[in-house]
Motif scaffolding. Structure first.
Motif, PDB file in Angstrom:
ATOM      1  N   ASP A   1     -28.666 -61.350  21.433  1.00  0.00           N
ATOM      2  CA  ASP A   1     -29.516 -60.254  20.966  1.00  0.00           C
ATOM      3  C   ASP A   1     -28.745 -59.515  19.873  1.00  0.00           C
ATOM      4  O   ASP A   1     -28.004 -58.567  20.129  1.00  0.00           O
TER       5      ASP A   1
ATOM      6  N   ARG B   1     -18.011 -51.771  27.597  1.00  0.00           N
ATOM      7  CA  ARG B   1     -19.203 -50.998  27.237  1.00  0.00           C
ATOM      8  C   ARG B   1     -19.376 -51.028  25.717  1.00  0.00           C
ATOM      9  O   ARG B   1     -18.398 -51.026  24.965  1.00  0.00           O
ATOM     10  N   GLY B   2     -20.611 -51.058  25.289  1.00  0.00           N
ATOM     11  CA  GLY B   2     -20.913 -51.113  23.860  1.00  0.00           C
ATOM     12  C   GLY B   2     -20.503 -49.828  23.153  1.00  0.00           C
ATOM     13  O   GLY B   2     -20.659 -48.734  23.706  1.00  0.00           O
TER      14      GLY B   2
ATOM     15  N   LYS C   1     -25.316 -60.548  28.240  1.00  0.00           N
ATOM     16  CA  LYS C   1     -26.119 -61.637  28.786  1.00  0.00           C
ATOM     17  C   LYS C   1     -25.526 -62.987  28.393  1.00  0.00           C
ATOM     18  O   LYS C   1     -24.989 -63.133  27.281  1.00  0.00           O
TER      19      LYS C   1
ATOM     20  N   GLU D   1     -26.268 -54.848  14.922  1.00  0.00           N
ATOM     21  CA  GLU D   1     -26.602 -54.149  16.164  1.00  0.00           C
ATOM     22  C   GLU D   1     -26.701 -55.219  17.245  1.00  0.00           C
ATOM     23  O   GLU D   1     -27.433 -56.198  17.084  1.00  0.00           O
ATOM     24  N   ILE D   2     -25.950 -55.037  18.313  1.00  0.00           N
ATOM     25  CA  ILE D   2     -25.839 -56.070  19.352  1.00  0.00           C
ATOM     26  C   ILE D   2     -26.109 -55.453  20.716  1.00  0.00           C
ATOM     27  O   ILE D   2     -25.542 -54.400  21.057  1.00  0.00           O
ATOM     28  N   TYR D   3     -26.986 -56.102  21.477  1.00  0.00           N
ATOM     29  CA  TYR D   3     -27.150 -55.756  22.897  1.00  0.00           C
ATOM     30  C   TYR D   3     -26.510 -56.885  23.681  1.00  0.00           C
ATOM     31  O   TYR D   3     -26.999 -58.017  23.690  1.00  0.00           O
ATOM     32  N   GLY D   4     -25.393 -56.577  24.319  1.00  0.00           N
ATOM     33  CA  GLY D   4     -24.589 -57.628  24.958  1.00  0.00           C
ATOM     34  C   GLY D   4     -24.832 -57.746  26.444  1.00  0.00           C
ATOM     35  O   GLY D   4     -25.785 -57.201  26.994  1.00  0.00           O
TER      36      GLY D   4
ATOM     37  N   GLN E   1     -21.708 -54.377  28.045  1.00  0.00           N
ATOM     38  CA  GLN E   1     -22.963 -53.799  28.543  1.00  0.00           C
ATOM     39  C   GLN E   1     -23.496 -52.823  27.494  1.00  0.00           C
ATOM     40  O   GLN E   1     -22.741 -52.009  26.973  1.00  0.00           O
ATOM     41  N   GLY E   2     -24.776 -52.925  27.167  1.00  0.00           N
ATOM     42  CA  GLY E   2     -25.378 -51.933  26.279  1.00  0.00           C
ATOM     43  C   GLY E   2     -25.259 -52.289  24.810  1.00  0.00           C
ATOM     44  O   GLY E   2     -24.956 -53.428  24.436  1.00  0.00           O
ATOM     45  N   LYS E   3     -25.456 -51.270  23.978  1.00  0.00           N
ATOM     46  CA  LYS E   3     -25.559 -51.481  22.529  1.00  0.00           C
ATOM     47  C   LYS E   3     -24.225 -51.261  21.830  1.00  0.00           C
ATOM     48  O   LYS E   3     -23.537 -50.284  22.082  1.00  0.00           O
ATOM     49  N   SER E   4     -23.885 -52.197  20.946  1.00  0.00           N
ATOM     50  CA  SER E   4     -22.737 -52.025  20.042  1.00  0.00           C
ATOM     51  C   SER E   4     -23.241 -52.110  18.612  1.00  0.00           C
ATOM     52  O   SER E   4     -24.211 -52.812  18.324  1.00  0.00           O
TER      53      SER E   4
END
Length: 441
Positions: free
Chosen positions: A430, A379-380, A10, A5-8, A402-405
């Motif tokens: 993250d 986008r994730g 940054k 789970e990745i929040y990209g 951007q967001g969660k992948s």
């Protein structure tokens, strides 16, 4: 099933040390079977494919001692040749593509070997013909048992000969070299692969007492010797990891230092990333990549669209084309990626398109990337990793998005990249491992 789970979106910062080279490890570790003396090998990557090969050697009777994190001692004194006929061998050997690499050394030293049809990446057909044609030229006879998908090879008397390889296969060349070092007489291999990893193998074999000349060229001459002794060897850093981290830094706008890269062994790789507009400095043997707002793809001299394609060394390695493709998504300008060597390696671009990338898949071998110039972030999304290199490409895309992948089937990534989530976390990523199934499973 494990997933990332990745929040990209940054930037990352810090230093990262590339692991030992996976593709070198599979050859070097197999070569310990050529001698009964002790071999000490360091900078071994802690990844599934390598650990499986070490397990296979232990099952064959090799004494293995892990000295520390990345250094092992091997002693192949008491090899159990009958192990080949066991069900356990069929299972263990079949789950690892690299298991083919034990055939050459076993033929050379014991005159026989067997191998299940190996597994590995789903990136298109990867023929083993080069290996077997080479062994046959040296005097081996092999029988393919189609019912059990099993190869039996007999080589009671290998004799040196002239071999023109049908393709400059790295693993094929390495396997034939290992078979030829103990064969009677002189073997000449033309159209040999000349990758740094193969040069490393040949230099190590020479330290063990082999007589190989032409190292680094596509014409190798091997004078057979009676026996080989032990030695120690340190593996090169993984050039695919180094290229992956260059792409990661550019995509995420990060300031990253890649440590101890053995720059002189990277060949054309740094200049290909330069053509994508990525700036870096060599500091000693470290590559320093500054944070870049944007990067612009070069064109050919006449202004036509840049094409990046793979070729045998010293051309650009096919293993980095997926990384180049992903990195180009956020560049300014356009590039045609031409994957010549494998026909299924570009099929992961549909996931990148779902993330917002502008990519036209022309056919199974070619994709045109229209750079976003960081005007729009990806986008994730949720996605599944089809093979090692595509998996890391999707990981880089997710870290820039951007967001969660969520990336499923991360076992594929971990076959080639050691402790990747911990090393990315150390740069500020993250990312976490979760238990999850893709929808529909």
């Amino acid at each position: 099933m494990n997933a990332f789970e990745i929040y990209g979106g940054k930037p990352l910062k810090g230093e990262i040390v590339p692991q030992g080279a996976k593709n070198e490890a599979l050859q070097i570790i197999s070569a310990v079977l050529l001698t009964e003396e002790k071999m000490t090998i360091s900078n071994i990557p802690d990844i599934k494919d390598v650990n499986k090969l070490i397990d296979l050697l232990i099952a064959l009777g090799v004494d293995v001692n892990r000295v520390n994190g990345d250094t092992y001692e091997f002693e192949a004194k008491n090899i159990n040749i009958d192990y080949f006929q066991s069900e356990e061998f069929k299972k263990k050997g079949g789950s690892l593509r690299g298991s083919i690499m034990i055939v050459g050394p076993l033929l050379a030293r014991f005159g026989k070997a067997a191998i299940p049809k190996p597994g590995g990446d789903k990136i298109g057909r990867r023929r083993l013909d080069t290996h077997f044609l080479g062994f046959e030229k040296l005097g081996a006879k092999f029988v393919y048992d189609a019912e059990n998908h099993f190869f039996n090879v007999d080589a009671t008397q290998l004799k040196g000969t002239y071999i023109l390889l049908d393709e400059a296969s790295v693993t094929g060349t390495a396997n034939i070299v290992m078979a030829a070092v103990l064969a009677k007489g002189v073997t000449t291999i033309y159209n040999a692969a000349c990758e740094p990893y193969l040069q490393q193998l040949c230099k190590m074999l020479n330290r063990m007492g082999a007589n190989i000349s032409g190292i680094g060229s596509n014409l190798l001459t091997i004078e057979g010797v009676e026996k080989l002794g032990g030695t120690s060897h340190r593996m090169l850093p993984d050039m695919i990891e180094i290229g992956s981290f260059i792409g990661l830094a550019a995509m995420t706008g990060s300031e990253i230092t890649i440590k101890d890269v053995c720059f002189q062994e990277l060949g054309i790789i740094p200049s290909v990333f330069s053509r994508l507009g990525i700036k870096f400095e060599l500091k000693g043997d470290d590559i320093f990549i500054p944070a870049q707002e944007n990067y612009e793809i070069d064109t050919f001299i006449d202004g036509s669209i840049l094409t990046i394609s793979d070729a045998p060394w010293p051309g650009f390695t096919p293993d980095l084309l997926s990384i180049v493709l992903v990195t180009a998504i956020q560049a300014k300008g356009n590039v045609l990626i031409h994957q010549k060597m494998f026909e299924s390696r570009l099929f992961f671009v549909d996931k990148l398109i779902d993330m917002g990338a502008q990519i036209i898949l022309c056919d199974p071998h070619r994709a045109t990337v229209i750079g976003l110039n960081k005007q729009n972030k990806l986008r994730g999304i949720e996605m599944t990793s089809p093979d090692i290199r595509a998996g890391v490409s999707l990981l880089i895309a997710a870290l820039s998005a951007q967001g969660k992948s969520v990336i499923y089937n991360i076992e594929q990534i971990e076959r080639g990249y050691q402790h990747i989530e911990d090393r990315l976390k150390a740069l500020g990523a993250d990312i976490r491992r979760i238990e999850a199934q893709p929808a529909g499973h």
